[in-house]
Design a protein around this motif. Sequence first.
Motif, PDB file in Angstrom:
ATOM      1  N   CYS A  70       0.835  -1.194   0.000  1.00 59.17           N
ATOM      2  CA  CYS A  70       0.000   0.000   0.000  1.00 59.17           C
ATOM      3  C   CYS A  70       0.873   1.249   0.000  1.00 59.17           C
ATOM      4  O   CYS A  70       1.854   1.334   0.735  1.00 59.17           O
ATOM      5  N   ASN A  72      -0.860   4.388  -0.015  1.00 58.17           N
ATOM      6  CA  ASN A  72      -1.799   5.471   0.279  1.00 58.17           C
ATOM      7  C   ASN A  72      -1.918   5.806   1.756  1.00 58.17           C
ATOM      8  O   ASN A  72      -2.614   6.750   2.122  1.00 58.17           O
ATOM      9  N   GLY A  74      -2.940   6.428   5.391  1.00 54.61           N
ATOM     10  CA  GLY A  74      -4.233   6.590   6.038  1.00 54.61           C
ATOM     11  C   GLY A  74      -5.371   6.915   5.101  1.00 54.61           C
ATOM     12  O   GLY A  74      -6.540   6.854   5.486  1.00 54.61           O
ATOM     13  N   GLU A  75      -5.057   7.274   3.856  1.00 54.08           N
ATOM     14  CA  GLU A  75      -6.093   7.578   2.873  1.00 54.08           C
ATOM     15  C   GLU A  75      -6.598   6.340   2.141  1.00 54.08           C
ATOM     16  O   GLU A  75      -7.567   6.417   1.395  1.00 54.08           O
ATOM     17  N   CYS A  76      -5.941   5.214   2.352  1.00 55.63           N
ATOM     18  CA  CYS A  76      -6.367   3.989   1.688  1.00 55.63           C
ATOM     19  C   CYS A  76      -7.702   3.530   2.258  1.00 55.63           C
ATOM     20  O   CYS A  76      -7.918   3.569   3.474  1.00 55.63           O
ATOM     21  N   THR A  77      -8.600   3.102   1.392  1.00 55.56           N
ATOM     22  CA  THR A  77      -9.922   2.651   1.854  1.00 55.56           C
ATOM     23  C   THR A  77      -9.814   1.435   2.766  1.00 55.56           C
ATOM     24  O   THR A  77     -10.717   1.173   3.562  1.00 55.56           O
ATOM     25  N   THR A  79      -7.520   1.022   5.141  1.00 56.90           N
ATOM     26  CA  THR A  79      -7.033   1.370   6.474  1.00 56.90           C
ATOM     27  C   THR A  79      -7.688   2.616   7.053  1.00 56.90           C
ATOM     28  O   THR A  79      -7.484   2.927   8.221  1.00 56.90           O
ATOM     29  N   ARG A  80      -8.461   3.323   6.239  1.00 59.47           N
ATOM     30  CA  ARG A  80      -9.103   4.532   6.736  1.00 59.47           C
ATOM     31  C   ARG A  80      -9.974   4.200   7.950  1.00 59.47           C
ATOM     32  O   ARG A  80     -10.668   3.193   7.975  1.00 59.47           O
ATOM     33  N   HIS A  81      -9.934   5.031   8.956  1.00 61.03           N
ATOM     34  CA  HIS A  81     -10.659   4.735  10.198  1.00 61.03           C
ATOM     35  C   HIS A  81     -12.161   4.916   9.992  1.00 61.03           C
ATOM     36  O   HIS A  81     -12.628   5.945   9.535  1.00 61.03           O
ATOM     37  N   TRP A  82     -12.887   3.864  10.321  1.00 63.40           N
ATOM     38  CA  TRP A  82     -14.347   3.904  10.301  1.00 63.40           C
ATOM     39  C   TRP A  82     -14.840   3.495  11.679  1.00 63.40           C
ATOM     40  O   TRP A  82     -14.456   2.458  12.203  1.00 63.40           O
TER      41      TRP A  82
END
Length: 299
Positions: A70, A72, A74-77, A79-82
């Motif tokens: 990867c 990207n 923290g901007e990767c879908t 790993t992005r925090h949800w």
Amino acid sequence: MFNSFSERYADQVKLVTDALDQAGINNVLWGHVIEHFLEKSVSSCIDYIIHDGMAEKACQTLLAAGLEPCENGGECTATRHWEDRMEVAAHVHLEGTTLGGNKIPVMFWEKSSLLWAFPELPSSPPSSDDPYYMPIRIPWTYYDSRSQRPPIDLTPARMIKPVKIVEALIWLMCRDRNPNEGLEWGWEHRWQEILESWVQKAPGLAEHGLFCRNELRPDFLPLWDYLCGGEGGQTPKKHRAHYLGLQAKLRAENTLPSTPQPKRRTMKRLMQIIEYHSEKEYQKRVKRYSGNTPWIEED
């Protein structure tokens, strides 16, 4: 399959699965990739469940097979925090030119986080009488009743049997269900959304022998039948009672692990809690002195 892109996508799923198998990493597909195949489309990600502690080996295996790390952050879908979903154990990406510039993430989830109540994951396409796992062979008549085309066959890839996906989602709902969901929305809402989508798929799958209600864990049947009964007799109170009753039973049997979802008591959340209880107290007093009833029942 459906078009040239989805055929290339299916080929990549087969290649990834084969690489994991060759490395001795037991695996099963999970999540959106299965749902999209059943909806005659493809997903923007590929999710695998693997045994605990194997995520790093799985990534190294696929990197050696030509996938990419990867870039990207923290901007990767992946790993992005949800707030309403778990965090993936690890992931890599399909090389961009493979699927026309789409660097689709291949994500790994540990078995204990999703399928703790299930038997060992398969190391090869399971037999036709396996009660939990199945090869991915979808008859074309599922999409078109008049079709003469052969089934979609993604061997060696395999999936959890649809009725057992439902079972897994109910387990997860009970594990992550917050007793006061009016205040604390957590992962249970994501599981419920997915479960409701399977309520819609089940009749069509049953017609093709891909969903058998009686293979569901007996304790879960009342809840499943309630969800499939239509909205006429459903109420939020009944809905909540079904889940909390089953949750209590599983906890009493010591078969339900504690939820790993973090508690999110931020200052904003605390203010919401205060406002929630203040509003309830206000409504209670309104009813108490309105002459309609001497007292309001507690939930």
